[in-house]
Design an enzyme around this catalytic site. Sequence first.
Site, PDB file in Angstrom:
ATOM      1  N   ASP A  67       0.819  -1.206   0.000  1.00  0.00           N
ATOM      2  CA  ASP A  67       0.000   0.000   0.000  1.00  0.00           C
ATOM      3  C   ASP A  67       0.855   1.259   0.000  1.00  0.00           C
ATOM      4  O   ASP A  67       2.058   1.212   0.222  1.00  0.00           O
ATOM      5  CB  ASP A  67      -0.958  -0.011   1.203  1.00  0.00           C
ATOM      6  CG  ASP A  67      -0.310  -0.521   2.487  1.00  0.00           C
ATOM      7  OD1 ASP A  67       0.937  -0.537   2.561  1.00  0.00           O
ATOM      8  OD2 ASP A  67      -1.034  -0.897   3.409  1.00  0.00           O
ATOM      9  N   ASN A 136      -7.709  -2.508  14.394  1.00  0.00           N
ATOM     10  CA  ASN A 136      -9.103  -2.784  14.020  1.00  0.00           C
ATOM     11  C   ASN A 136      -9.211  -4.008  13.106  1.00  0.00           C
ATOM     12  O   ASN A 136     -10.256  -4.246  12.519  1.00  0.00           O
ATOM     13  CB  ASN A 136      -9.732  -1.558  13.338  1.00  0.00           C
ATOM     14  CG  ASN A 136      -9.000  -1.175  12.046  1.00  0.00           C
ATOM     15  OD1 ASN A 136      -8.049  -1.844  11.648  1.00  0.00           O
ATOM     16  ND2 ASN A 136      -9.435  -0.117  11.400  1.00  0.00           N
ATOM     17  N   HIS A 138      -7.481  -4.562  10.341  1.00  0.00           N
ATOM     18  CA  HIS A 138      -7.225  -4.356   8.911  1.00  0.00           C
ATOM     19  C   HIS A 138      -5.961  -5.086   8.467  1.00  0.00           C
ATOM     20  O   HIS A 138      -5.054  -5.351   9.264  1.00  0.00           O
ATOM     21  CB  HIS A 138      -7.192  -2.863   8.533  1.00  0.00           C
ATOM     22  CG  HIS A 138      -5.981  -2.096   8.956  1.00  0.00           C
ATOM     23  ND1 HIS A 138      -6.033  -0.758   9.308  1.00  0.00           N
ATOM     24  CD2 HIS A 138      -4.668  -2.439   9.071  1.00  0.00           C
ATOM     25  CE1 HIS A 138      -4.821  -0.330   9.594  1.00  0.00           C
ATOM     26  NE2 HIS A 138      -3.972  -1.335   9.467  1.00  0.00           N
ATOM     27  N   GLU A 143      -9.775  -1.784   5.358  1.00  0.00           N
ATOM     28  CA  GLU A 143     -10.402  -1.475   6.642  1.00  0.00           C
ATOM     29  C   GLU A 143     -11.640  -2.364   6.850  1.00  0.00           C
ATOM     30  O   GLU A 143     -12.135  -2.972   5.892  1.00  0.00           O
ATOM     31  CB  GLU A 143     -10.818   0.004   6.660  1.00  0.00           C
ATOM     32  CG  GLU A 143      -9.661   0.985   6.494  1.00  0.00           C
ATOM     33  CD  GLU A 143      -8.826   1.164   7.765  1.00  0.00           C
ATOM     34  OE1 GLU A 143      -8.762   0.231   8.600  1.00  0.00           O
ATOM     35  OE2 GLU A 143      -8.228   2.243   7.909  1.00  0.00           O
TER      36      GLU A 143
END
Length: 247
Positions: A67, A136, A138, A143
């Site tokens: 990313d 979280n 991810h 996400e």
Amino acid sequence: MKVIIVKDYEELSRKASSIIADALQRKKPFVLGLATGGTPEGCYKELIRMYQAGCIDFSHVITFNLDEYVGLPPHHPNSYRYYMEEKLFRHINIDPKNIHFLNSKARDLEAECQAYEEIIKAVGGIDLQILGIGRNGHIAFNEPGSSIDSRTRVVTLSHETRIANSRFFSSLEEVPKKALTMGIGTILDARRILLLASGPTKAEAIKATIEGPITPAVPASFLRIHEDCTLIVDLDAGSLLSSLNKN
Ligand code: F6R
């Protein structure tokens, strides 16, 4: 998913680097998917150490990073391109033409994402993908809510992720709001996956990934359907796992 529990971050970094080093020796060319962030830093340090000791060669390695933030040029100290140069690439004998990054300054970001998928396909797919995990759940910048068949695309970062990553910036406002990321489907296409998790802030996400339902609410849980995925987790990140709490 195979789970390897290690004592601490140092052991995690040594274990991860030895798995990577071993894999690199078995295939030429070798396509390696890379992650940034705090978690793989120790592993990259170990790989550099092994290279300097003459135990590992990167001349046949082709890399694809997961990313990149939208809006940061490659020379920006917070870009993932810069991170990789500093933490790994400039210390090893990788051929610069074998390094691939999503160009978040491209005029047409959708076309850039599509082209990335095509290049990965053209080199025969990713042999080994390294991953960290967000608090979280991810993976890369997929996400919660990301679908299992998502591909490389433009995404909006969650507030939680921007807060977590603001530790690398001077303020939260400076953390980009958008990023380009490989999709979950792209990641699951890798032949082998190595997920790394360290520290107490990852404990909830690791429990949900391993013991909760397979759900878009916890993107890392999709890794459980992969045939060859290994999680290396230290005692802090694994502290909520039932297997570590049986008495
Ligand atoms: C980075 C990436 C992210 C990180 C994750 C964990 O390329 O894809 O998914 O792996 O945010 O980050 P750290 O390791 O900093 O806790």
